[in-house]
Structures are given as C-alpha cells and as structure tokens.
Design a protein around this motif. Structure first.
Motif, short mmCIF file in Angstrom:
data_model
loop_
_atom_site.label_atom_id
_atom_site.label_comp_id
_atom_site.label_asym_id
_atom_site.label_seq_id
_atom_site.Cartn_x
_atom_site.Cartn_y
_atom_site.Cartn_z
N ARG A 158 -18.47 9.98 -2.91
CA ARG A 158 -18.72 8.62 -3.70
C ARG A 158 -18.01 7.64 -2.93
O ARG A 158 -18.49 6.20 -3.05
CB ARG A 158 -18.08 8.95 -5.27
N LEU A 164 -20.10 4.59 -1.70
CA LEU A 164 -19.73 3.14 -2.38
C LEU A 164 -19.54 2.18 -0.88
O LEU A 164 -19.85 0.86 -1.11
CB LEU A 164 -18.15 3.08 -3.03
N THR A 207 -21.79 -0.82 -0.35
CA THR A 207 -21.17 -2.26 -0.39
C THR A 207 -21.42 -3.03 0.91
O THR A 207 -21.80 -4.49 0.87
CB THR A 207 -19.64 -2.24 -0.60
N PHE A 216 -16.58 -3.68 -6.13
CA PHE A 216 -15.91 -2.80 -5.48
C PHE A 216 -14.39 -2.50 -5.90
O PHE A 216 -14.06 -1.41 -5.98
CB PHE A 216 -15.86 -3.25 -3.68
N TRP A 268 -14.75 -0.28 -9.00
CA TRP A 268 -15.20 1.41 -8.57
C TRP A 268 -14.03 2.02 -7.99
O TRP A 268 -13.86 3.38 -7.93
CB TRP A 268 -16.61 1.36 -7.84
N PRO A 291 -24.75 -1.01 -6.62
CA PRO A 291 -24.43 -2.25 -6.18
C PRO A 291 -25.56 -3.47 -6.33
O PRO A 291 -25.43 -4.24 -6.56
CB PRO A 291 -23.93 -2.27 -4.99
#
Ligand SMILES: [Zn+2]
Length: 263
Positions: free
Chosen positions: A113, A117, A121, A147, A150, A214
């Motif tokens: 994950r 991410l 991003t 960000f 998360w 996102p």
C-alpha cells in the motif's frame, strides 16, 4: 550471495567516499532499504540518472549477511518523473514526502500500500506540475495533505475516523466533531465541547482522503481553509509521533498550514 531484483523508488541519496553514493530505496519486495552504489559519482557512471529522488527503478542488489547496507548491482529507470524543469517548490515537496516515508516506515518491511501510495502520488504530482498556476496552487497543498494523512494511517498513527472514538456513533452528518488531544474524533455529546472543534467540511475532507484514490480526491474543488486545517492536524500528529518537526518541512513555506482561529 543471492541477487535480488525488485521495483523500487529512490527516496534519497547521499555521497560517501569520493565516488560512491548511498541510496535509500522503498522497494516493492523488501520495503525500505539502504544500498551503496559504487562509482555512482563518476562522470561516466553506469547508474546514470537512475538514482535521482523519486525515480522508479528496477533494482538489482545483493545482500551480505549481517550487513546493513546492500550492494547495488544494477539500477534501471522504469519511470522518471520530472527529469527536467522541475520547480524548486516541487523538489521541496518531493523531499518532504520522501522524508515522511523514511521516518515513518520501518526498514525491511514490504508494504504494497505504501508502494502504491508513492506511485499514485507521483502520478498526481506530475499532473499538477503540468497545470496552470491557479490549479497548482489549489491542488499541490491538497496532494501533500493527502500523502501526510495516508502516511500516518499506514504507519498506524491515524485514529479511526468514521465513528466517534467514545460511543462509536457514525460521525457522518454531525454538526460538529471534536478532536481529543490525541487527535481522536468524538461526537458533541461525548466530547462535552472539549478539544479542537472541527467543522463538518474538515472532517469530511479527511474522510474523503481516507476513502478516495488520490486523483479522485484531487479532482473535486478543495476549500483552501479546510485543507490548511487538515495540514495543521497532520503536522501536529507527525510532530507528536516523531517528537520533532521534519527537517524538510521548513522548505515548504508556502504549503505550511497557517493557524486559523477556531470560529
Ligand atoms: Zn460519541
């Protein structure tokens, strides 16, 4: 010595000795690890531009037993985000995001994950970098806040958000949500009006961060004041966890959330 091959993002590099670099990677298969790239500072290095921050690479390395640093055998660019013309602001953002990963994610723990991410991003940052100034000004802080929240969540430092931390009532549609000192959301009845008052829009913004990809999150217009308040909360939690402010945070002058009086 077994060779390992994995996808990875370059988070940071620094120089050791005359010709070598040490790089911090977030790898898909082995999590965060540090490796030495021998000869990477030579003019005609075989590593070329592959060790620039946030380049996605295909990394080949070997690891000696009991050695903290792996040895980088090969590093090929899979996707280079911003080879040329990246603004200093965007560079500052990337350094900050990299520092969050370095500080919050333990070494040698794979986390798909986190990997996704970072990739998502970067994709969003690339789109923002191409946008006009107005859109950039709106979306860049929103992307950074996304960000931060998360990173806290994936590192286990973000509270459960949908329900009151005391009575577990669903907080959707509540007129006000109150945050305890630990950042845990509570309904009005449980909080007794103590703690930090969150406007419904701010609670909702964080709820959307936690439930949307996102690019989807960034596609809706975002109210600058709510984003700033999300930033304040994130900064407070980050500082509490690390017991200090991040070094790269100070370069984010324009993105630094300003204090708003609670009205
Ligand atoms: Zn409650």
């Amino acid at each position: 010595m077994p060779l390992h091959e994995t996808g990875a993002f370059v988070l940071r590099t620094f120089t050791i000795k005359e010709a070598d670099k040490v790089c911090v990677f977030f790898t898909r298969d082995a999590g965060k690890l540090r490796g030495v790239a021998h000869g990477a500072r030579k003019l005609k290095s075989r590593f070329g531009a592959s060790l620039e921050p946030f380049t996605e690479v295909s990394l080949v390395y070997f690891q000696k037993e009991h050695k903290e640093l792996v040895s980088i055998s090969n590093c090929e660019i899979v996707s280079s985000q911003f080879a040329e013309g990246m603004s200093s602001e965007m560079l500052g953002v990337m350094h900050y995001l990299a520092e969050l990963v370095i500080e919050f994610i333990p070494d040698h723990e794979p986390n798909e994950r986190v990997y996704k991410l970072i990739r998502a991003t970067l994709e969003a940052l690339r789109q923002i970098d191409d946008a006009d100034a107005k859109e950039r000004n709106e979306k860049l802080p929103a992307n950074v806040r996304y960000f931060e929240i998360w990173m806290l969540k994936l590192a286990g430092f973000f509270p459960h958000w949908k329900n009151c931390g005391a009575c577990e009532r669903d907080l959707t549609g509540q007129a006000t949500v109150w945050l305890t000192n630990e950042g845990i959301p509570q309904c009005s009845a449980c909080s007794g009006g103590r703690g930090e008052e969150l406007r419904p829009l701010v609670w909702r913004t964080i709820y959307e961060i936690l439930t949307q990809a996102p690019l989807k999150f960034l596609s809706s217009p975002r109210d600058a004041r709510s984003i700033a308040q999300v930033g304040n909360l994130a900064a407070r939690l980050i500082t509490r966890v690390l017991e200090r402010e991040l070094k790269s945070y100070e370069v984010l002058d324009r993105l630094r959330p300003v204090e708003y009086a609670v009205t």
